[in-house]
Design an enzyme around this catalytic site. Structure first.
Site, short mmCIF file in Angstrom:
data_model
loop_
_atom_site.label_atom_id
_atom_site.label_comp_id
_atom_site.label_asym_id
_atom_site.label_seq_id
_atom_site.Cartn_x
_atom_site.Cartn_y
_atom_site.Cartn_z
N CYS A 1 2.48 -8.14 -8.25
CA CYS A 1 2.16 -7.68 -6.89
C CYS A 1 3.19 -8.13 -5.88
CB CYS A 1 0.77 -8.20 -6.52
SG CYS A 1 0.25 -7.67 -4.88
N CYS B 1 1.60 -2.18 -2.20
CA CYS B 1 1.27 -3.01 -1.04
C CYS B 1 2.22 -4.19 -0.93
CB CYS B 1 -0.14 -3.57 -1.20
SG CYS B 1 -1.34 -2.32 -0.99
N GLU C 1 0.34 -4.31 6.48
CA GLU C 1 0.44 -2.88 6.21
C GLU C 1 -0.92 -2.20 6.15
OE1 GLU C 1 2.55 -2.42 2.50
OE2 GLU C 1 4.06 -3.84 3.18
N1 SAH Z 1 -6.68 -8.84 -3.58
C1 SAH Z 1 -7.41 -7.64 -3.85
C2 SAH Z 1 -6.75 -6.40 -3.23
C3 SAH Z 1 -5.42 -6.17 -3.85
S1 SAH Z 1 -4.65 -4.60 -3.82
C4 SAH Z 1 -7.55 -7.46 -5.34
O1 SAH Z 1 -6.99 -8.24 -6.10
O2 SAH Z 1 -8.28 -6.56 -5.77
C5 SAH Z 1 -5.61 -3.46 -4.70
C6 SAH Z 1 -5.29 -3.25 -6.18
O3 SAH Z 1 -3.93 -2.89 -6.43
C7 SAH Z 1 -5.57 -4.47 -7.01
O4 SAH Z 1 -6.23 -4.05 -8.16
C8 SAH Z 1 -4.18 -4.96 -7.35
O5 SAH Z 1 -4.18 -5.78 -8.49
C9 SAH Z 1 -3.44 -3.67 -7.52
N2 SAH Z 1 -1.98 -3.77 -7.39
C10 SAH Z 1 -1.25 -4.60 -6.61
N3 SAH Z 1 0.06 -4.37 -6.76
C11 SAH Z 1 0.17 -3.36 -7.65
C12 SAH Z 1 1.28 -2.68 -8.23
N4 SAH Z 1 2.52 -3.00 -7.91
N5 SAH Z 1 1.01 -1.69 -9.10
C13 SAH Z 1 -0.26 -1.36 -9.44
N6 SAH Z 1 -1.33 -1.98 -8.94
C14 SAH Z 1 -1.13 -2.97 -8.06
#
Ligand code: SAH
Length: 353
Positions: A129, A343, A102
């Site tokens: 996540c 995501c 995505e």
């Molecule tokens: N692997 C990387 C990128 C992840 S996505 C990382 O861990 O930073 C980016 C951010 O969105 C990260 O802080 C992740 O923890 C957060 N995130 C993922 N799913 C989420 C959700 N359902 N609600 C809120 N934040 C979320």
């Protein structure tokens, strides 16, 4: 069987979009073409964003044929788009092996931002996540990360000015490809996106974070902290069993010292889990001496995954407690909440999950 594998390997085409300027020059030399073709070809791919060699009309026809026979160029394509009322667009990007990831386009006053995926799936296992439910399928190649941005820029006809590595995957778990991708994205002979406008979000793989500092990239680092102490962090993010908050903060201090740039800490707020006043108090204690910024993300609840979104008043209270301790803090502006914003949700839907 072995023979088949060998034949498949021999037939594998060159992933031309993953070649940086130096590698392109070497490649052109190996073909016996004149050296100026390297810059021409690189420009077609990374400035004009060509999807096919046939578009490259100033290259000799025989050379284009050779390229068609030996190289791939269009490894990423748009399979689906969801558009939100606020203009945010979420793209399902099809990769050449049938996998999908995505990317999200967000339109701000200061320009267009694209959030890209760095892996197909993820093995970090964060409990809230959506991207990690099926584990990691594979790393994305530089071409597949660049392709997400190039496809969106061509589809919209609008320049992408900011790129964030916050889609599916853990960027530092795909270190070499991600570093190469960042260098190519900011290459003057390509899209020339300033490294200041590139943000990499990581759950904090400490050794990789330290190596990244030594790459001398001018990008912004965002650390997914989500908890102010190790015990709570371990219950939300399995990766916290390997790296302590102390070690992450130490690496951040090294980063700030070496680059003079401030760090962003992401903190996804989950009702009753990490959103209580005592958590805000502890977080402030942890960060008060650091040149940093805290980005509060109200949880985007995912069906079957951990956590609920706190009430608005609790989010505001958490923010003001940090402010009282003089911590820079913002609440992430909600974009695209009417589409599958978290995501991994669109990818899971596509896989039948
Ligand atoms: N692997 C990387 C990128 C992840 S996505 C990382 O861990 O930073 C980016 C951010 O969105 C990260 O802080 C992740 O923890 C957060 N995130 C993922 N799913 C989420 C959700 N359902 N609600 C809120 N934040 C979320």
């Amino acid at each position: 069987m072995d023979g088949d594998i060998l034949a498949a390997e021999l037939l594998e085409k060159i992933d031309i979009m993953s070649l940086d300027s130096d590698e392109m020059a070497e490649f052109i030399e190996s073909t016996g073409e004149k050296s100026f073709r390297a810059k021409q070809l690189y420009g077609w791919i990374h400035k004009k964003l060509a999807y096919s060699f046939d578009e490259m009309t100033n290259l000799p026809k025989e050379f284009r044929e050779k390229l068609n026979n030996n190289c791939t160029i269009d490894s990423t394509s748009i399979a689906d788009v969801q558009e939100s009322a606020d203009g945010t667009r979420k793209y399902l990007m099809q990769l050449s092996d049938g996998n999908a990831v995505e990317s999200v386009l967000m339109k701000y006053k200061h320009g267009n931002s694209v959030c890209i995926s760095t892996q197909a799936g993820c093995r970090m296992g964060c409990k809230f996540c959506a991207s990690t439910t099926g584990g990691l399928d594979r790393n994305l190649k530089p071409s597949e990360m660049l392709g997400q941005i190039y496809r969106i820029q061509r589809a919209t006809g609008e320049r992408v000015s900011n790129v964030i590595l916050m889609g599916i995957g853990e960027p530092l778990d795909n270190y070499a490809n991600v570093v190469k991708f960042i260098k190519m994205l900011s290459d003057r002979n390509g899209l020339n996106i300033s490294q200041r406008n590139i943000t990499l979000s990581t759950c904090g793989l400490v050794e990789k974070l330290i190596s990244l500092v030594d790459e001398h990239l001018g990008i912004t680092i965002a650390i997914s902290l989500h908890a102010p102490d190790d015990a709570l962090r371990r219950s939300i993010m399995p990766v916290a069993c390997k790296y302590s908050i102390h070690d992450i903060i130490k690496a951040c201090k090294y980063y700030i010292e070496k680059t003079g740039r401030r760090i962003t800490f992401e903190y996804s707020l989950m009702e009753g889990v990490n959103d209580r006043p005592e958590h805000a108090e502890k977080l402030a204690g942890l960060l008060y001496s650091l040149n940093c910024h805290v980005n509060l993300i109200p949880l985007n609840p995912v069906k079957g995954r951990m956590g609920n979104r706190p009430a608005g008043i609790d989010i505001q209270h958490f923010k003001s407690m940090l402010e009282k301790k003089h911590i820079n803090v913002t609440i992430r502006r909600e974009m695209g909440s009417d589409i599958d914003a978290a995501c991994g949700q669109l990818r899971n839907k596509n896989k039948g999950g």
